[in-house]
Design a protein around this motif. Structure first.
Motif, short mmCIF file in Angstrom:
data_model
loop_
_atom_site.label_atom_id
_atom_site.label_comp_id
_atom_site.label_asym_id
_atom_site.label_seq_id
_atom_site.Cartn_x
_atom_site.Cartn_y
_atom_site.Cartn_z
N PRO A 277 134.76 31.54 78.25
CA PRO A 277 135.32 31.47 76.89
C PRO A 277 134.26 31.26 75.82
CG PRO A 277 136.71 30.25 78.40
CD PRO A 277 135.48 30.63 79.17
N GLU A 278 133.21 30.51 76.13
CA GLU A 278 132.16 30.24 75.15
C GLU A 278 131.25 31.46 74.97
OE1 GLU A 278 133.99 26.88 76.76
OE2 GLU A 278 132.73 28.29 77.90
N LYS A 349 143.44 31.04 69.58
CA LYS A 349 142.08 30.53 69.33
C LYS A 349 142.10 29.47 68.23
CE LYS A 349 138.54 32.44 70.54
NZ LYS A 349 137.55 32.19 71.62
N ASN A 354 141.45 27.82 75.16
CA ASN A 354 140.57 28.69 75.93
C ASN A 354 141.35 29.43 77.01
OD1 ASN A 354 141.10 26.75 77.87
ND2 ASN A 354 138.99 26.01 78.05
#
Length: 606
Positions: A277-278, A349, A354
């Motif tokens: 997700p990052e 978001k 996530n």
């Protein structure tokens, strides 16, 4: 002679073309023409266009009048034809019919769709007529010939129409029936709107005679140092050399397909940027055969459990999630565009998520591709929902087919970390067998992801018990609990409850929540107020944090959605109001409560 020809024509109709074995992968990458747009339709509640007056299907009888699929117009003034698509109104495709005409708002039954289109088929090419989703039962005809039948409102299907496609004008006709039936999947009883129609894209795809039909390229099970998968060719030249390229990763390998067109893939890797997700990294992947080439964007990551932890790329992760229906609240009906889908995921978001649970059925394929791009992990589900006919073999075959098609379609999407085999199914031995077999199907089709189901719970005083034998076969303990709404008193009273969970596995709360009418304000004990929903969330966090194995949640639900089960004229008006965002797009107070909770969780899982 005319009688003989009529009999031969009937024989053609009762022997439909067999649907393509297995779904084609990545239809969006193919050369194709879109058949989206305005389709003429005939409303047919009595199914006059399919059955004669003795209730015998026209395509199984010698009737001279025939069915609506013939798409006829009068050429002789003595002919009796009681329909005419040319003069009928139109519906937009893709879209449901309920939201396009007031008379169809609550309609369940048969609607006939017709679209004329031009084609210039080329010798040596293959042509597939592809439907991304039609709800629910679709009988498909091309130029008066029956291609086949598909059941299931959320998974794609296609037919090889190479031999029926004409140069010039062609007519495709669908009999679409969204009638709820107890033996189907989902069954009669649901808590969402039964949107009927051709709800997703329609394409005519042009392919070479031998083409890349299917493929999977993902990290091997629990192994971040090896890519694994397969390529499957279809056509007359199945034995070929293939070249697989991932240029950015400096990977370039050759494999050979066998006489069945199949080649297994194992690629050792030294360095990849893993999807998360990052950092939702996607690589351009190209598969090149002698006769065909396919390109895709694929992310690579591992997902597994270890004791009470969920490990993404080997690191413990908390699934900060929310549940989502495939519905745009502000424009009635199913989402009609990528923009609609992106809006829903952007809201997730903004909520600090996530992870999303795409309930309670397969969502649009584009939704999964957007989740790949935007860095949202996904729980993907089939509509084995509430009380299914557990002992009906046809019902099981239907559920198995939908699960298999979901996995086939989305197996290359890094965002998908969980396959779910159902939701809130009551305990019984036939149910255990039915759903246990689905778990096996999921694992046999894809051993690289987690398998789950949203289980029910039971209560004994203040003790909330999760003891479902299906839990032994699943990777997660996931369950729906509605303390403070359907049971347990007011929000301030639910803190007395505690959870007794049989299985020593990661816990993901698949649902909790309560309704709030956006803009209605009162005290925290007044149901349907924003304050009640806010207090419910605050006190849910107090009891859920006591679960040592808690590793995620997907509260119910991101946005208010339509449901015929919710008729209250003041607070509901056929809307389920459990959304954290109203049908006008306004964020309710509980939205910020969940956001803040997730902000504290982020600090614990780096």
């Amino acid at each position: 002679m005319r009688k003989l020809l009529a009999i031969l024509c009937v024989l053609c109709l009762v022997q439909p073309i067999k649907a393509q074995d297995g779904l084609i992968q990545n239809i969006s990458s193919r050369k194709k023409i879109s058949l989206n747009g305005r389709w003429n339709y005939v409303l047919d509640p009595y199914e006059n266009g399919f059955y004669d007056y003795r209730r015998k299907p026209f395509d199984e009888s010698n009737s001279k009048t025939g069915g609506y699929y013939d798409d006829k117009t009068e050429v002789d003034k003595s002919e009796l034809i009681e329909y005419n698509f040319d003069y009928e109104p139109t519906l937009n495709v893709p879209a449901d019919w309920n939201s396009q005409a007031e008379k169809l708002a609550f309609y369940e039954g048969t609607v006939w769709y017709r679209r004329l289109f031009s084609a210039k088929p080329i010798n040596g090419k293959k042509y597939l007529l592809y439907f991304a989703a039609v709800n629910y039962e679709a009988h498909v005809y091309l130029n008066g010939k029956k291609l086949g039948i598909h059941k299931g409102g959320f998974t794609p299907f296609h037919f090889d129409v190479t031999d029926l496609l004409k140069s010039g004008e062609n007519s495709v006709v669908l009999k679409v029936d969204n009638t709820r039936r107890k033996e189907e999947v989902p069954t009669i009883n649901t808590d969402w709107w039964n949107y009927g129609g051709i709800t997703r894209d329609v394409y005519l795809a042009e392919l070479p005679d031998t083409y890349i039909h299917d493929y999977k390229i993902q990290l091997a099970k629990n192994n971040a140092q090896e890519l694994e998968g397969f390529v499957q060719l279809k056509g007359s030249n199945k034995s070929q050399k293939l070249n697989i390229q991932i240029p950015e990763a400096k990977l370039n390998i050759n494999v050979q397909t066998n006489n069945n067109g199949y080649a297994a893939i194992k690629i050792p890797i030294k360095k990849l940027q893993y999807w998360s997700p990052e950092s939702p990294k996607l690589y351009q992947v190209k598969i090149i055969a002698n006769t065909d080439t396919v390109a895709d964007k694929i992310g690579f990551r591992t997902i597994q459990t270890s004791g009470k932890d969920i490990l993404l790329n080997g690191k413990s992760v908390f699934l900060r999630g929310i549940s989502i229906h495939d519905e745009n609240p502000m424009v009635a009906g199913r989402p009609r565009s990528t923009g609609d889908l992106r809006m829903l995921l952007n809201w997730a978001k903004e909520l600090n998520c996530n992870f999303v649970r795409l309930a309670h059925y397969p969502h649009n394929e584009e939704m999964l591709r957007l989740a790949d791009e935007m860095g949202l992990m996904v729980w993907a589900e089939v509509p084995v929902y509430w009380t299914i006919e557990w002992e009906n073999p046809d019902t099981y075959a239907n559920a198995k087919g939908q699960l298999t098609d979901l996995i086939t379609r989305d197996k290359n999407r890094a965002s998908v970390i969980i396959w779910s085999v159902g939701n809130e199914t009551p305990l019984s031995n036939p149910r255990h067998k039915f759903m246990g077999n689905l778990v096996d199907v999921a694992r046999n089709n894809d051993n690289t992801r987690l398998v789950a189901a949203a289980l029910e719970l039971h209560r004994d005083g203040n003790r909330v018990i999760i003891d479902d034998v299906l839990g032994a076969k699943l990777d997660l303990v996931s369950f729906n609990e509605y303390a403070g709404w359907y049971w347990g008193g007011t929000p301030k009273e639910i803190t007395k409850y505690y959870f007794d969970i049989k299985y020593d596995k990661p816990v993901v709360i698949s649902e909790f929540g309560g309704d709030a009418l956006g803009g209605f304000h009162a005290d925290a004990e007044t149901k349907f107020s924003e304050e009640y929903q806010e207090a419910l969330y605050e006190n849910q966090f107090k009891i859920l944090k006591k679960i040592d194995a808690l590793r995620g949640m997907t509260p119910w639900i991101l946005v208010d959605f339509r449901s015929p089960r919710r008729p209250h004229p003041i607070y509901q008006n056929f809307w389920n109001r459990k959304g954290l965002i109203s049908e006008t797009g306004k964020k309710k107070k509980a939205f910020y409560t969940l956001y803040n909770f997730y902000e504290t969780i982020k600090g614990l899982y780096k």
